[in-house]
Design an enzyme around this catalytic site. Sequence first.
Site, PDB file in Angstrom:
ATOM      1  N   GLU A  75       0.864  -1.187   0.000  1.00  0.00           N
ATOM      2  CA  GLU A  75       0.000   0.000   0.000  1.00  0.00           C
ATOM      3  C   GLU A  75       0.901   1.239   0.000  1.00  0.00           C
ATOM      4  O   GLU A  75       2.103   1.128   0.268  1.00  0.00           O
ATOM      5  CB  GLU A  75      -0.909  -0.018   1.235  1.00  0.00           C
ATOM      6  CG  GLU A  75      -1.845  -1.220   1.223  1.00  0.00           C
ATOM      7  CD  GLU A  75      -2.868  -1.206   2.356  1.00  0.00           C
ATOM      8  OE1 GLU A  75      -2.842  -0.269   3.197  1.00  0.00           O
ATOM      9  OE2 GLU A  75      -3.697  -2.137   2.388  1.00  0.00           O
ATOM     10  N   GLY A 126       5.010  -0.720   2.764  1.00  0.00           N
ATOM     11  CA  GLY A 126       5.747  -1.523   1.791  1.00  0.00           C
ATOM     12  C   GLY A 126       6.475  -2.630   2.524  1.00  0.00           C
ATOM     13  O   GLY A 126       5.941  -3.735   2.703  1.00  0.00           O
ATOM     14  N   ARG A 182      34.122  -6.769 -31.333  1.00  0.00           N
ATOM     15  CA  ARG A 182      34.706  -5.420 -31.260  1.00  0.00           C
ATOM     16  C   ARG A 182      36.230  -5.480 -31.231  1.00  0.00           C
ATOM     17  O   ARG A 182      36.809  -6.199 -30.404  1.00  0.00           O
ATOM     18  CB  ARG A 182      34.192  -4.730 -29.984  1.00  0.00           C
ATOM     19  CG  ARG A 182      34.811  -3.396 -29.687  1.00  0.00           C
ATOM     20  CD  ARG A 182      34.308  -2.339 -30.617  1.00  0.00           C
ATOM     21  NE  ARG A 182      34.803  -1.006 -30.242  1.00  0.00           N
ATOM     22  CZ  ARG A 182      34.696   0.056 -31.027  1.00  0.00           C
ATOM     23  NH1 ARG A 182      34.097  -0.042 -32.206  1.00  0.00           N
ATOM     24  NH2 ARG A 182      35.161   1.218 -30.624  1.00  0.00           N
ATOM     25  N   GLY A 224      30.953   2.747 -24.864  1.00  0.00           N
ATOM     26  CA  GLY A 224      29.953   3.779 -25.159  1.00  0.00           C
ATOM     27  C   GLY A 224      28.668   3.186 -25.731  1.00  0.00           C
ATOM     28  O   GLY A 224      27.565   3.631 -25.409  1.00  0.00           O
ATOM     29  N   GLU A 244       9.090  -7.794  -4.041  1.00  0.00           N
ATOM     30  CA  GLU A 244       8.863  -8.984  -3.198  1.00  0.00           C
ATOM     31  C   GLU A 244       9.802  -9.024  -1.986  1.00  0.00           C
ATOM     32  O   GLU A 244      10.353 -10.062  -1.644  1.00  0.00           O
ATOM     33  CB  GLU A 244       8.921 -10.264  -4.040  1.00  0.00           C
ATOM     34  CG  GLU A 244       7.798 -10.252  -5.075  1.00  0.00           C
ATOM     35  CD  GLU A 244       7.460 -11.591  -5.685  1.00  0.00           C
ATOM     36  OE1 GLU A 244       7.717 -12.623  -5.052  1.00  0.00           O
ATOM     37  OE2 GLU A 244       6.900 -11.584  -6.791  1.00  0.00           O
TER      38      GLU A 244
HETATM   39  C1  LIG Z   1       7.862  -2.481 -10.418  1.00  0.00           C
HETATM   40  C2  LIG Z   1       7.283  -2.882  -9.083  1.00  0.00           C
HETATM   41  C3  LIG Z   1       6.332  -3.895  -9.045  1.00  0.00           C
HETATM   42  C4  LIG Z   1       5.750  -4.257  -7.820  1.00  0.00           C
HETATM   43  N1  LIG Z   1       4.756  -5.215  -7.808  1.00  0.00           N
HETATM   44  C5  LIG Z   1       4.090  -5.440  -6.663  1.00  0.00           C
HETATM   45  C6  LIG Z   1       2.934  -6.300  -6.655  1.00  0.00           C
HETATM   46  O1  LIG Z   1       2.556  -6.880  -7.686  1.00  0.00           O
HETATM   47  N2  LIG Z   1       2.263  -6.470  -5.489  1.00  0.00           N
HETATM   48  C7  LIG Z   1       2.633  -5.855  -4.342  1.00  0.00           C
HETATM   49  O2  LIG Z   1       1.974  -6.073  -3.325  1.00  0.00           O
HETATM   50  N3  LIG Z   1       3.718  -5.029  -4.305  1.00  0.00           N
HETATM   51  C8  LIG Z   1       4.449  -4.815  -5.434  1.00  0.00           C
HETATM   52  N4  LIG Z   1       5.538  -3.962  -5.427  1.00  0.00           N
HETATM   53  C9  LIG Z   1       5.890  -3.274  -4.180  1.00  0.00           C
HETATM   54  C10 LIG Z   1       7.212  -3.751  -3.589  1.00  0.00           C
HETATM   55  O3  LIG Z   1       7.048  -5.017  -3.020  1.00  0.00           O
HETATM   56  C11 LIG Z   1       7.638  -2.682  -2.586  1.00  0.00           C
HETATM   57  O4  LIG Z   1       8.077  -1.565  -3.356  1.00  0.00           O
HETATM   58  C12 LIG Z   1       8.726  -3.143  -1.656  1.00  0.00           C
HETATM   59  O5  LIG Z   1       8.215  -4.123  -0.790  1.00  0.00           O
HETATM   60  C13 LIG Z   1       9.301  -1.990  -0.828  1.00  0.00           C
HETATM   61  O6  LIG Z   1       8.309  -1.206  -0.261  1.00  0.00           O
HETATM   62  P1  LIG Z   1       8.364   0.394  -0.411  1.00  0.00           P
HETATM   63  O7  LIG Z   1       8.519   0.674  -1.858  1.00  0.00           O
HETATM   64  O8  LIG Z   1       7.193   0.967   0.286  1.00  0.00           O
HETATM   65  O9  LIG Z   1       9.710   0.823   0.287  1.00  0.00           O
HETATM   66  P2  LIG Z   1       9.921   1.083   1.859  1.00  0.00           P
HETATM   67  O10 LIG Z   1       9.384  -0.055   2.641  1.00  0.00           O
HETATM   68  O11 LIG Z   1       9.462   2.452   2.194  1.00  0.00           O
HETATM   69  O12 LIG Z   1      11.513   1.023   1.948  1.00  0.00           O
HETATM   70  C14 LIG Z   1      12.347   2.129   1.592  1.00  0.00           C
HETATM   71  C15 LIG Z   1      13.785   1.722   1.898  1.00  0.00           C
HETATM   72  O13 LIG Z   1      13.917   1.449   3.304  1.00  0.00           O
HETATM   73  C16 LIG Z   1      14.462   0.138   3.486  1.00  0.00           C
HETATM   74  N5  LIG Z   1      13.911  -0.440   4.704  1.00  0.00           N
HETATM   75  C17 LIG Z   1      12.612  -0.488   5.098  1.00  0.00           C
HETATM   76  N6  LIG Z   1      12.488  -1.114   6.282  1.00  0.00           N
HETATM   77  C18 LIG Z   1      13.742  -1.491   6.646  1.00  0.00           C
HETATM   78  C19 LIG Z   1      14.305  -2.182   7.763  1.00  0.00           C
HETATM   79  N7  LIG Z   1      13.534  -2.639   8.769  1.00  0.00           N
HETATM   80  N8  LIG Z   1      15.642  -2.379   7.804  1.00  0.00           N
HETATM   81  C20 LIG Z   1      16.448  -1.922   6.795  1.00  0.00           C
HETATM   82  N9  LIG Z   1      15.987  -1.265   5.712  1.00  0.00           N
HETATM   83  C21 LIG Z   1      14.654  -1.061   5.637  1.00  0.00           C
HETATM   84  C22 LIG Z   1      14.072  -0.628   2.235  1.00  0.00           C
HETATM   85  O14 LIG Z   1      14.917  -1.729   2.016  1.00  0.00           O
HETATM   86  C23 LIG Z   1      14.211   0.452   1.164  1.00  0.00           C
HETATM   87  O15 LIG Z   1      15.557   0.537   0.779  1.00  0.00           O
HETATM   88  C24 LIG Z   1       6.164  -3.613  -6.628  1.00  0.00           C
HETATM   89  C25 LIG Z   1       7.144  -2.623  -6.680  1.00  0.00           C
HETATM   90  C26 LIG Z   1       7.699  -2.245  -7.878  1.00  0.00           C
HETATM   91  C27 LIG Z   1       8.731  -1.143  -7.906  1.00  0.00           C
END
Ligand SMILES: Cc1cc2nc3c(=O)[nH]c(=O)nc-3n(C[C@H](O)[C@H](O)[C@H](O)COP(=O)(O)OP(=O)(O)OC[C@H]3O[C@@H](n4cnc5c(N)ncnc54)[C@H](O)[C@@H]3O)c2cc1C
Length: 390
Positions: free
Chosen positions: A135, A139, A275, A347, A370
């Site tokens: 959501e 995440g 190349r 390049g 994931e």
């Molecule tokens: C192209 C794409 C396709 C996707 N498809 C799906 C899908 O089909 N279904 C679905 O449900 N989701 C999907 N996602 C969501 C994806 O699973 C999330 O983006 C991911 O889980 C990270 O959540 P966030 O983006 O909110 O990042 P955040 O959770 O906000 O994390 C931001 C940063 O903080 C770090 N971080 C967070 N908590 C901790 C911790 N405790 N310790 C250390 N570091 C931490 C993370 O590693 C990251 O570097 C997709 C994302 C993308 C980009």
Amino acid sequence: MPDRAPQPVDRQLPTDEARDLISLVRDIAQREIAPSAAEEEDAGRFPREVFTLLSDSGLLGLPYDAEYGGGEQPYEVYLQVLEELAAARLTVGLGVSVHTLASYALAAYGTKEQQVEHLPAMLGGGLLGAYCLSEPASGSDAASLRTKAVRDGDSWVLTGTKAWITHGGIADFYTVMARTGVDGPRGITAFLVPGDAEGLSVAVPEKKMGLKGSPTAQVHLDGVRVPDARRLGEEGQGFAIALSALDSGRLGIAACAIGVAQAALDEAVSYAAERRQFGKPISDFQGLRFMLADMATQVEAGRALYLTAARLRDAGLPFAKQAAMAKLFCTDTAMRVTTDAVQVLGGYGYTADFPAERYMREAKVLQIVEGTNQIQRMVIARHLAGPEER
Ligand SMILES: Cc1cc2nc3c(=O)[nH]c(=O)nc-3n(C[C@H](O)[C@H](O)[C@H](O)COP(=O)(O)OP(=O)(O)OC[C@H]3O[C@@H](n4cnc5c(N)ncnc54)[C@H](O)[C@@H]3O)c2cc1C
């Protein structure tokens, strides 16, 4: 000059049937997927007709029971199929992996009646699935999700926003995790929501760095009514189901990562043979030979790691730790190998005339989806050192 065109990967496959399956997939990948991959990714076009072909060829339900239209293949075979598809085009390999992930809750936790009613169409009837856990505000901390499902007679009414949903807007079914009870992981339940449900709408897809053919969008649920017959598993079991699905899904991401890395390696090897600089092929220079050797070694190591995890799963043994290791290692490998492939091409590697830059952009997302690679390290550490103190 000796022929140094890339050779098909030497695969360890358990049966002749599996060998035939991989040949079929290579054929589809080379004829139907790879030729248009660059152009369609550029245009942001999702190849729905390829998914119809995969479904018709029995390739959209490979690891599931034949009784419901699945292919009943072990994970070690299914993942190598994904690898071949992702090498041709990540949008397709990842799409099959996400579809398999979306089908998991029903296949593993659904009742017999639910499976008989819905699974055949999902596994071989041309439907496409989406998995809705993330959501906007949850995440990595997925257990804090806020989408609500409120009981109303024989139905549930779902309200909230899911974010980053692969296949958002084009999926025929959405496996949705929603809150039905207390805060935290125990208050979440899984539902199978049809793509045409009233109240379900989709935002404009995200503009992404790569993987542009695969739509990623927010999915809004505005009072979507779902019969209780579409609840998957018990009330409150949804988060456990979601995590269990992700243990297997992460192996799919690992296999896709190795597919992308292999494609980048093949590109680098071919280019280096062609190349010429300083009067000879650049592949004669030790600086590049060692780079290619390191890239190839990392790809083989990644493949071996995801296959180890898959074989544990196939044997009915715990595999969650190895799945997290495979996701972490294979996606980091894909990032390194694709970056090195761009370097080998010099390049030209930085231009869209060659696929290396696309592979590099695609590899990046695999370190995020994931469960980010930071989250994979947390999972692995928990297996080693137990849960963190609160
Ligand atoms: C192209 C794409 C396709 C996707 N498809 C799906 C899908 O089909 N279904 C679905 O449900 N989701 C999907 N996602 C969501 C994806 O699973 C999330 O983006 C991911 O889980 C990270 O959540 P966030 O983006 O909110 O990042 P955040 O959770 O906000 O994390 C931001 C940063 O903080 C770090 N971080 C967070 N908590 C901790 C911790 N405790 N310790 C250390 N570091 C931490 C993370 O590693 C990251 O570097 C997709 C994302 C993308 C980009």
